[in-house]
Design a protein around this motif. Structure first.
Motif: not given
Length: 77
Positions: A57-71
């Motif tokens: 379940p942490d994968l959805k949070k990680i996906e969102k976080f990765t997008g924020n990091v790239m921004n």
């Protein structure tokens, strides 16, 4: 190297480092198949924060976080 106890703690510490100096920050993600664990790491040359998870379940949070990091990293502001 410090492992954050919760994803929220990791996210706050990592974003603080990214906002402080996005040009020197690095973000990496490593999956260990034998341990069935995903390790996230954000570092600059002075600090390092890591988060290790085995929960899907942490994968959805990680996906969102990765997008924020790239921004944050690619933003020219």
């Amino acid at each position: 190297m410090v492992y954050a106890k919760t994803f929220e703690d990791f996210e706050v510490a990592a974003e603080a480092m990214l906002l402080d100096n996005p040009e020197k920050c690095r973000y990496s993600m490593k999956y260990s198949h034998s341990k069935k664990a995903l390790v996230l790491k954000v570092t600059n040359n002075e600090k390092c924060v890591q988060y290790k998870t085995e929960n899907q379940p942490d994968l959805k949070k990680i996906e969102k976080f990765t997008g924020n990091v790239m921004n944050h990293i690619t933003n020219k502001d």
